[in-house]
Design a protein around this motif. Structure first.
Motif, PDB file in Angstrom:
ATOM      1  N   LEU A 234      -1.983  -2.923   6.896  1.00  0.00           N
ATOM      2  CA  LEU A 234      -0.883  -2.464   7.753  1.00  0.00           C
ATOM      3  C   LEU A 234      -1.235  -2.831   9.191  1.00  0.00           C
ATOM      4  N   ALA A 288       5.986  -0.090   0.291  1.00  0.00           N
ATOM      5  CA  ALA A 288       5.362  -1.160   1.083  1.00  0.00           C
ATOM      6  C   ALA A 288       4.434  -2.008   0.225  1.00  0.00           C
ATOM      7  N   PRO A 313       2.225  -7.277  -2.536  1.00  0.00           N
ATOM      8  CA  PRO A 313       2.361  -8.482  -1.711  1.00  0.00           C
ATOM      9  C   PRO A 313       1.026  -8.899  -1.097  1.00  0.00           C
ATOM     10  N   ASP A 316       0.437  -9.181   5.120  1.00  0.00           N
ATOM     11  CA  ASP A 316       0.313  -7.932   5.851  1.00  0.00           C
ATOM     12  C   ASP A 316       1.697  -7.401   6.221  1.00  0.00           C
ATOM     13  N   ARG A 317       1.794  -6.081   6.394  1.00  0.00           N
ATOM     14  CA  ARG A 317       3.055  -5.433   6.745  1.00  0.00           C
ATOM     15  C   ARG A 317       2.884  -4.739   8.104  1.00  0.00           C
ATOM     16  N   ILE A 328       7.797   1.075   7.363  1.00  0.00           N
ATOM     17  CA  ILE A 328       6.957  -0.104   7.170  1.00  0.00           C
ATOM     18  C   ILE A 328       7.851  -1.289   6.856  1.00  0.00           C
ATOM     19  N   ASP A 329       7.804  -2.309   7.700  1.00  0.00           N
ATOM     20  CA  ASP A 329       8.600  -3.536   7.496  1.00  0.00           C
ATOM     21  C   ASP A 329       7.945  -4.414   6.440  1.00  0.00           C
TER      22      ASP A 329
END
Ligand code: ZN
Length: 329
Positions: A234, A288, A313, A316-317, A328-329
């Motif tokens: 993150l 996320a 994934p 990074d988010r 969280i994008d």
């Protein structure tokens, strides 16, 4: 019993207790726990509190409480500072093998030299020819480094991340005992993983560049190499002023000019708990991590059966603190 369980998965979540728990540490805890539980493995919480200048007992207690609040339970809790005798025995073994040497080089002396894979300045093994004092490493007021073999380590982690390095050259011989007497992370992590029979190390990608150094230390100490997997981080947007302050404190190397940096304490657990409940935050983190279709409340236990690293994934988010709480994008 699955094949993994038959081999006995033993994993650990090893946060440092040098600050409040935050969304990044709780995401890491969740991923470690889910990975172990989905393979019927054991998982321990290891509180990394060796840095006496920065660690606080209150933050260790908070970490335990934060994981409990999120719905994560541990099979064991290990406090790293209780392991001093084992760490010192490893230093004695390395000294007996003629591997230790004192180093008085300053950080400033390396600045402007060669970049290491983690973005810091590489150490050129300048002091390899120096001897320990007559009283051994305990009697030295300098930092103590370990002379690594100059071999290349070929290693790809379970997520396909290539960790291959020649650590003695790419990073330089690591400090294993700091000048202030603190046993350094690189040694403690290897000794603790060995003594706790850790089979699987799941951790954030920021630590990936030190894996080859740790594998080299495992070889010197006769320890097995666990399986490794490094997950996404993150991130947060940092103001220029914050970045400058971190550089001055030595917490951030002046690498790239990006405004994104690994999330640290800017969204502390005390604020998270005021805005969210455990299932609420678990849902946000699970979404996320690609483990749920929407950021809706859930418990870690509910995620075990569907856990699969192929859903997580690689990229990074970015975390934001908004009027709705954590996004969280
Ligand atoms: Zn030196």
């Amino acid at each position: 019993m699955s094949e993994d369980a038959a081999r006995g998965v033993i994993s650990r979540f090893a946060p440092s207790t040098t600050g409040e728990a935050h969304p990044g540490t709780l995401l890491a805890a969740l991923l470690v726990w889910l990975d172990a539980r989905s393979r019927s493995g054991r998982v321990e919480l290891r509180l990394e509190d060796l840095d006496v200048t920065r660690a606080r007992a209150a933050w260790a207690d908070q970490m335990i409480g934060a994981c409990d609040w999120l719905g994560i339970g541990w099979d064991d809790v290990v406090v790293q500072s209780d392991r001093r005798a084992a760490h010192e025995a490893a230093l004695d073994a390395l000294a007996a093998a003629g591997r230790l040497y004192p180093c008085a080089c300053s950080r400033a002396a390396r600045t402007g030299g060669r970049r290491a894979p983690d973005g810091s300045w590489a150490y050129d093994n300048t002091c390899r020819g120096r001897e320990l004092p007559a009283g051994g490493w305990r009697a030295s007021g300098d930092a103590i480094r370990v002379r690594l073999d100059d071999d290349r380590i070929e290693l790809v982690d379970d997520g396909g991340l290539d960790l291959s390095q020649t650590p003695a050259r790419d990073m330089g011989d690591p400090i294993v005992r700091r000048r202030d007497g603190v046993v350094a992370y690189q040694l403690a992590v290897v000794v603790d993983d060995r003594d706790q029979a850790i089979s699987d190390v799941i951790r954030g990608r920021d630590i990936a560049p030190s894996t080859a150094t740790q594998v080299m230390l495992q070889r010197l100490l006769g320890a097995p190499t666990p399986r490794y997997r490094h997950h996404f981080l993150l991130l947060e947007r940092r103001s220029r002023e914050v970045q400058d302050g971190e550089r001055e404190r030595g917490a951030l190397e002046p690498t790239r000019g990006d405004k994104l940096a690994k999330l640290h304490g800017s969204i502390p657990f005390s604020e998270l708990r005021a805005r969210h409940d455990g299932p609420g935050l678990c849902g946000i983190l699970a979404h996320a991590a690609g483990l749920s279709a929407a950021p809706s409340p859930c418990t870690p236990g509910e995620l075990v059966s569907g856990f699969d690293w192929r859903r997580v994934p690689a990229a990074d988010r970015v975390a934001h603190w908004t009027e709705r709480g954590l996004v969280i994008d």
